[in-house]
Design an enzyme around this catalytic site. Structure first.
Site, PDB file in Angstrom:
ATOM      1  N   ASP A  57     -53.880  76.599 -30.320  1.00  0.00           N
ATOM      2  CA  ASP A  57     -53.569  76.360 -31.729  1.00  0.00           C
ATOM      3  C   ASP A  57     -54.788  75.781 -32.457  1.00  0.00           C
ATOM      4  O   ASP A  57     -54.762  75.566 -33.667  1.00  0.00           O
ATOM      5  CB  ASP A  57     -52.319  75.488 -31.914  1.00  0.00           C
ATOM      6  CG  ASP A  57     -52.433  74.125 -31.258  1.00  0.00           C
ATOM      7  OD1 ASP A  57     -53.490  73.837 -30.662  1.00  0.00           O
ATOM      8  OD2 ASP A  57     -51.469  73.344 -31.334  1.00  0.00           O
ATOM      9  N   SER A  58     -55.897  75.612 -31.716  1.00  0.00           N
ATOM     10  CA  SER A  58     -57.185  75.317 -32.360  1.00  0.00           C
ATOM     11  C   SER A  58     -57.529  76.422 -33.356  1.00  0.00           C
ATOM     12  O   SER A  58     -58.387  76.236 -34.218  1.00  0.00           O
ATOM     13  CB  SER A  58     -58.295  75.182 -31.316  1.00  0.00           C
ATOM     14  OG  SER A  58     -58.306  76.298 -30.449  1.00  0.00           O
ATOM     15  N   ASP A  96     -50.540  78.705 -26.679  1.00  0.00           N
ATOM     16  CA  ASP A  96     -50.073  77.386 -27.114  1.00  0.00           C
ATOM     17  C   ASP A  96     -48.719  77.462 -27.802  1.00  0.00           C
ATOM     18  O   ASP A  96     -48.469  78.356 -28.617  1.00  0.00           O
ATOM     19  CB  ASP A  96     -51.070  76.798 -28.128  1.00  0.00           C
ATOM     20  CG  ASP A  96     -51.888  75.676 -27.539  1.00  0.00           C
ATOM     21  OD1 ASP A  96     -51.436  75.044 -26.566  1.00  0.00           O
ATOM     22  OD2 ASP A  96     -52.989  75.431 -28.062  1.00  0.00           O
ATOM     23  N   LYS A 125     -48.409  76.638 -23.108  1.00  0.00           N
ATOM     24  CA  LYS A 125     -48.941  75.265 -23.024  1.00  0.00           C
ATOM     25  C   LYS A 125     -48.263  74.427 -24.101  1.00  0.00           C
ATOM     26  O   LYS A 125     -48.136  74.875 -25.240  1.00  0.00           O
ATOM     27  CB  LYS A 125     -50.458  75.275 -23.228  1.00  0.00           C
ATOM     28  CG  LYS A 125     -51.077  73.876 -23.306  1.00  0.00           C
ATOM     29  CD  LYS A 125     -52.568  73.895 -23.142  1.00  0.00           C
ATOM     30  CE  LYS A 125     -53.366  74.173 -24.382  1.00  0.00           C
ATOM     31  NZ  LYS A 125     -53.176  73.173 -25.476  1.00  0.00           N
ATOM     32  N   GLU A 127     -47.913  70.181 -25.593  1.00  0.00           N
ATOM     33  CA  GLU A 127     -48.528  68.857 -25.579  1.00  0.00           C
ATOM     34  C   GLU A 127     -47.477  67.791 -25.314  1.00  0.00           C
ATOM     35  O   GLU A 127     -46.393  67.831 -25.899  1.00  0.00           O
ATOM     36  CB  GLU A 127     -49.216  68.575 -26.920  1.00  0.00           C
ATOM     37  CG  GLU A 127     -50.383  69.506 -27.179  1.00  0.00           C
ATOM     38  CD  GLU A 127     -51.116  69.200 -28.480  1.00  0.00           C
ATOM     39  OE1 GLU A 127     -50.853  68.152 -29.120  1.00  0.00           O
ATOM     40  OE2 GLU A 127     -51.961  70.019 -28.867  1.00  0.00           O
ATOM     41  N   GLU A 194     -57.286  66.249 -22.023  1.00  0.00           N
ATOM     42  CA  GLU A 194     -58.299  66.288 -23.090  1.00  0.00           C
ATOM     43  C   GLU A 194     -58.820  64.897 -23.440  1.00  0.00           C
ATOM     44  O   GLU A 194     -58.046  63.963 -23.655  1.00  0.00           O
ATOM     45  CB  GLU A 194     -57.693  66.947 -24.349  1.00  0.00           C
ATOM     46  CG  GLU A 194     -58.670  66.984 -25.522  1.00  0.00           C
ATOM     47  CD  GLU A 194     -58.299  67.951 -26.631  1.00  0.00           C
ATOM     48  OE1 GLU A 194     -57.299  68.676 -26.480  1.00  0.00           O
ATOM     49  OE2 GLU A 194     -59.024  67.978 -27.641  1.00  0.00           O
TER      50      GLU A 194
HETATM   51  O1  KIV Z   1     -55.853  74.629 -28.931  1.00  0.00           O
HETATM   52  C1  KIV Z   1     -56.775  74.596 -28.117  1.00  0.00           C
HETATM   53  O2  KIV Z   1     -57.757  75.323 -28.198  1.00  0.00           O
HETATM   54  C2  KIV Z   1     -56.666  73.668 -27.007  1.00  0.00           C
HETATM   55  C3  KIV Z   1     -57.925  73.347 -26.294  1.00  0.00           C
HETATM   56  C4  KIV Z   1     -58.585  72.237 -26.997  1.00  0.00           C
HETATM   57  C5  KIV Z   1     -57.695  73.059 -24.879  1.00  0.00           C
HETATM   58  O3  KIV Z   1     -55.628  73.135 -26.750  1.00  0.00           O
END
Ligand code: KIV
Length: 277
Positions: A57-58, A96, A125, A127, A194
């Protein structure tokens, strides 16, 4: 009927799956991971030999231009995962779960299924530490592979009061180790850690049997990940300490990605200048 999975096992470079990643941890072979957001970059990252590609989600920050990952939606991740999947041959595809897309067991399952069925993700993934144990258990019970992201959780930026190193106090570091064990027990297949001191990275790595992928978590984890646009020098402005620009001295984007994969495998990245104490 042709069973593609069986056919692929005989290939020189068979596609990466969870068993490959577990075997790499057991053999102490570092796992090289990168993010990607479109098919062209995915193709390059895959060709460079990355084991895992994350549709992070970056993308909210590096593709959409937001200040945080908070505005990213499930539809955004589904779209980017689908296009990244078309560029991959070998790498394992992780996607994500965006902000507030896993607040209840039912919501988490519905959105994880979308990422897998519509996007083609092989793992999702999310958080969170022990607070997410119930959600991880629920997904695992439905055989959804899960990566649990702990340490600095960018979706919590407004609660944290900024992007900061986590786990510098002994109690917080202990909590992270306990959380990683609880998440593994709940069924998490990977822990992503992280922005923590290297000592915490090492402690978490040693506490769990599943692979631990670090970003700013020091050299003693099972693998490394970076945001693609950061390590290619595309992202403007001040970057986190753990970022190295692999375009420095590289003639092409492919060469830069290959240099990253090599540096992770040889453990020359991260160096002390990329780590926190
Ligand atoms: O969203 C993302 O790119 C991430 C990385 C920072 C691991 O979670």
């Amino acid at each position: 009927m042709v069973y593609k999975q069986l056919e692929q096992r005989g290939m020189a470079q068979p596609p990466v799956n969870i068993s490959t990643l577990r075997a790499m941890k057991a053999a102490r072979e570092p796992i090289a991971c990168l993010t990607a957001y479109d098919a062209s970059f995915a193709c390059i990252v895959d060709e460079a030999g990355a084991d895992v590609v994350l549709v992070g989600d970056s993308l909210g920050m590096v593709v959409q231009g937001h200040d945080t990952t908070v505005p990213v939606t499930v539809a955004d991740i589904v779209y980017h995962t689908r296009v990244v999947a078309r560029g991959l041959r070998r790498a394992f595809l992780m996607a994500d779960m965006p902000f507030m897309s896993y607040t209840t067991e039912a919501q988490a399952l519905e959105n994880a299924v979308r990422l897998m069925q519509e996007g083609g993700a092989m793992m999702v993934k999310l958080e969170g530490g022990r607070g997410q144990v119930r959600i991880v258990e629920h997904l695992a019970r439905h055989d959804i592979p899960v990566c649990a992201h702990i340490g600095l959780k960018p979706q919590s930026v407004h609660k944290l009061g900024g992007f900061r190193v986590q786990g510098r106090e002994a109690a917080q570091a202990r909590q992270m180790v306990d959380d990683s064990k609880a998440l593994e027990d709940a069924g998490a297949d990977i822990v992503l850690l992280e922005c923590v001191p290297s000592e915490v990275g090492k402690a978490v790595r040693n506490a769990v049997t599943v692979p631990v992928i670090g970003i700013g978590a020091g050299p003693e984890v099972d693998g490394q990940i970076l945001v693609l646009y950061d390590m290619l020098g595309i992202t403007r402005g001040r970057l986190p300490r753990f970022v190295r620009n692999f375009m420095d001295g590289a003639p092409t984007v492919l060469a830069a990605c290959e240099a990253y994969v090599r540096a992770v495998r040889e453990r020359s990245y991260p160096g002390p200048e990329h780590c926190f104490s």
